[in-house]
Design an enzyme around this catalytic site. Structure first.
Site, PDB file in Angstrom:
ATOM      1  N   PRO A   1       0.888  -1.339   0.108  1.00  0.00           N
ATOM      2  CA  PRO A   1      -0.088  -0.120  -0.149  1.00  0.00           C
ATOM      3  C   PRO A   1       0.876   1.110  -0.078  1.00  0.00           C
ATOM      4  O   PRO A   1       1.831   1.363   0.609  1.00  0.00           O
ATOM      5  CB  PRO A   1      -0.889  -0.114   1.439  1.00  0.00           C
ATOM      6  CG  PRO A   1      -0.098  -0.886   2.263  1.00  0.00           C
ATOM      7  CD  PRO A   1       0.622  -1.989   1.061  1.00  0.00           C
TER       8      PRO A   1
ATOM      9  N   ALA B   1      -3.910   3.092   1.474  1.00  0.00           N
ATOM     10  CA  ALA B   1      -4.768   2.978   2.490  1.00  0.00           C
ATOM     11  C   ALA B   1      -5.898   3.809   2.447  1.00  0.00           C
ATOM     12  O   ALA B   1      -5.794   4.735   1.908  1.00  0.00           O
ATOM     13  CB  ALA B   1      -3.926   3.464   3.966  1.00  0.00           C
TER      14      ALA B   1
ATOM     15  N   GLN C   1      -7.046  -1.665   1.156  1.00  0.00           N
ATOM     16  CA  GLN C   1      -6.495  -1.810   2.411  1.00  0.00           C
ATOM     17  C   GLN C   1      -7.443  -0.833   3.186  1.00  0.00           C
ATOM     18  O   GLN C   1      -7.584   0.286   2.801  1.00  0.00           O
ATOM     19  CB  GLN C   1      -5.154  -1.325   2.607  1.00  0.00           C
ATOM     20  CG  GLN C   1      -4.847  -1.445   3.894  1.00  0.00           C
ATOM     21  CD  GLN C   1      -3.347  -0.721   3.945  1.00  0.00           C
ATOM     22  OE1 GLN C   1      -3.045   0.242   4.034  1.00  0.00           O
ATOM     23  NE2 GLN C   1      -2.301  -1.571   4.429  1.00  0.00           N
TER      24      GLN C   1
ATOM     25  N   ASN D   1       1.573   0.169  11.707  1.00  0.00           N
ATOM     26  CA  ASN D   1       2.019   1.526  11.370  1.00  0.00           C
ATOM     27  C   ASN D   1       1.610   2.677  12.495  1.00  0.00           C
ATOM     28  O   ASN D   1       1.597   3.746  12.067  1.00  0.00           O
ATOM     29  CB  ASN D   1       1.960   1.906  10.052  1.00  0.00           C
ATOM     30  CG  ASN D   1       2.550   0.906   9.117  1.00  0.00           C
ATOM     31  OD1 ASN D   1       3.064  -0.053   9.355  1.00  0.00           O
ATOM     32  ND2 ASN D   1       2.588   1.344   7.846  1.00  0.00           N
TER      33      ASN D   1
ATOM     34  N   TYR E   1      -1.446   2.972  13.701  1.00  0.00           N
ATOM     35  CA  TYR E   1      -2.895   3.585  13.611  1.00  0.00           C
ATOM     36  C   TYR E   1      -3.725   2.783  14.607  1.00  0.00           C
ATOM     37  O   TYR E   1      -3.320   2.353  15.150  1.00  0.00           O
ATOM     38  CB  TYR E   1      -3.186   3.263  11.926  1.00  0.00           C
ATOM     39  CG  TYR E   1      -2.397   4.061  11.133  1.00  0.00           C
ATOM     40  CD1 TYR E   1      -2.353   5.551  11.262  1.00  0.00           C
ATOM     41  CD2 TYR E   1      -1.620   3.451  10.141  1.00  0.00           C
ATOM     42  CE1 TYR E   1      -1.711   6.445  10.148  1.00  0.00           C
ATOM     43  CE2 TYR E   1      -0.847   4.352   9.070  1.00  0.00           C
ATOM     44  CZ  TYR E   1      -0.758   5.685   9.175  1.00  0.00           C
ATOM     45  OH  TYR E   1       0.011   6.464   8.301  1.00  0.00           O
TER      46      TYR E   1
ATOM     47  N   ARG F   1      -2.484  -6.709   8.057  1.00  0.00           N
ATOM     48  CA  ARG F   1      -1.185  -6.258   7.778  1.00  0.00           C
ATOM     49  C   ARG F   1      -0.697  -5.751   9.330  1.00  0.00           C
ATOM     50  O   ARG F   1      -1.728  -4.941  10.082  1.00  0.00           O
ATOM     51  CB  ARG F   1      -0.973  -4.934   6.848  1.00  0.00           C
ATOM     52  CG  ARG F   1       0.533  -4.296   6.990  1.00  0.00           C
ATOM     53  CD  ARG F   1       0.592  -3.187   6.178  1.00  0.00           C
ATOM     54  NE  ARG F   1       1.520  -3.434   5.117  1.00  0.00           N
ATOM     55  CZ  ARG F   1       2.448  -2.554   4.896  1.00  0.00           C
ATOM     56  NH1 ARG F   1       2.509  -1.310   5.543  1.00  0.00           N
ATOM     57  NH2 ARG F   1       3.225  -2.890   3.696  1.00  0.00           N
TER      58      ARG F   1
ATOM     59  N   GLY G   1       7.181  -1.272  -2.001  1.00  0.00           N
ATOM     60  CA  GLY G   1       6.556  -0.155  -2.149  1.00  0.00           C
ATOM     61  C   GLY G   1       7.074   0.817  -2.933  1.00  0.00           C
ATOM     62  O   GLY G   1       6.774   1.155  -4.255  1.00  0.00           O
TER      63      GLY G   1
END
Length: 358
Positions: free
Chosen positions: A23, A56, A98, A175, A177, A224, A315
């Site tokens: 992503p 995302a 995602q 990550n 979030y 993920r 990525g």
């Protein structure tokens, strides 16, 4: 021994190779979080990936605080995603959506709402906003009676993704979030059933995954995680004690595949000396495992041929090399991406990177 260029079944998705596009937020949607026609060309160009994981994509206005990022909560957004998934499929590719809730990484100037998180904490650094960078704001703690609303947003987003033509979804639990903020004790200071012991901190991940699986099927659901190191100020005192059990929960729920973002001491974005947990997670998660973070072609092939990974996601290499699998296969030199255009609007640095034969 398996090769990066061998096909693989990721649940219901048959991928032509094991070179996955990870992503990548690119900020080419509208201010209303609606995908644009420019995004059709961008994704179609990269359909040679075994599987594309979309940028995302917000599950709700509350959870989407990145300027010009797309969402998947409205009928208008679903309609705008359909030409994108159609174009990828017409090129022979596969694409999953995602699903993203940014938690405390949201800025109220983008959403009009105070950010929410596991606990009232503030992320370090500055947030991207339409007016430029601004310091992050303190998040308010999600109440237990609000969790059903969050689960409903994930359910709606997953259903919408399938309606939009995606081959499946990936739950973004990495990550720093929202879900990651619940998983880690550095950001989860709760005293209720969603805090404290690892099994409680895993609860939101489990409930979200259960809801998505019930909505679209386990064979079209993936997750993920980012098990090691500090990500955007989100860390944990004992990562192995939460992420290995979390992977076991996902195994038991039958998710189709699992992706791990694992930085090392020389990581380009995020460095850590914390050991990678993929070998331990591999012991409890038997379905396809996709690894990510700064892989070269040689390193990726070693990971797949050794059995550590079943596929590797790339990525930044996909930004400047829309035909990355072909370049890998034919040992064609890779083009370099322009960081200044990562999040700019328009085609420059987005759809104008040439294919190798152009």
């Amino acid at each position: 021994m398996p090769s990066l260029f061998d096909s693989i079944d990721l649940g219901a998705v048959h991928a032509a190779n094991r070179i996955i596009m990870s992503p990548l937020t690119r900020a080419r949607a509208t201010e209303g979080a609606v995908p644009t026609p420019l995004m059709v060309e961008y994704y179609a160009q990269r359909a040679g990936a075994g599987l594309i994981i979309s940028e995302a994509t917000g599950i709700s206005r509350e959870g989407l605080g990145w300027p010009w990022a797309p969402g998947i909560w409205s009928a208008e957004q679903v309609a705008a995603w359909k030409p994108i998934t159609k174009a990828v499929h017409e090129r022979g590719g596969k694409i999953v959506c995602q699903l993203w809730h940014m938690g405390r990484m949201v800025h109220s100037s983008v959403t009009g709402l105070q950010p929410v998180s596991a606990s009232p904490t503030t992320a370090p650094g500055q947030s991207h906003t339409y007016e430029g960078k601004k310091p992050y704001e303190e998040a308010r703690e999600l109440r237990v009676d609000e969790i059903p609303r969050i689960l409903a947003d994930y359910e709606n987003a997953a259903r919408n993704a399938i309606e939009a033509g995606f081959d499946g979804v990936q739950i973004h639990a990495a990550n720093g979030y929202l879900i990651d903020e619940f998983l880690r004790d550095g950001t989860n200071h709760r005293k209720d059933e969603y805090g404290g012991a690892p099994e409680n901190r895993i609860r939101l991940l489990r409930e979200v995954t259960e809801r998505v699986v019930a909505t679209i099927g386990a064979d079209r659901t993936s997750v993920r995680l980012s098990p090691n190191g500090d990500t955007q100020g989100t860390d944990d005192s004992a990562p192995e004690k939460v992420f290995v059990p979390a992977a076991k929960v996902l195994q038991d729920l039958g998710v189709a595949w699992l992706e791990l973002r694992e930085p090392g001491p020389e990581g380009t974005f995020g460095k850590t000396d914390e050991p990678k947990l993929s070998p331990e997670i591999r012991k409890v998660f038997s379905r396809p495992l996709v690894l990510n973070q700064d892989y070269t072609l040689e390193d990726a092939q070693k990971a797949v041929s050794s059995g550590l990974a079943d596929a590797v996601s790339f990525g930044r290499k996909f930004i400047a090399n829309p035909d990355l699998p072909r370049r890998f296969a034919e040992e064609i030199p890779l083009a370099k991406d322009d960081m200044a255009t990562w999040y700019s609007q328009g085609p420059k640095g987005y759809t104008d990177y040439p294919f190798a034969d152009e």
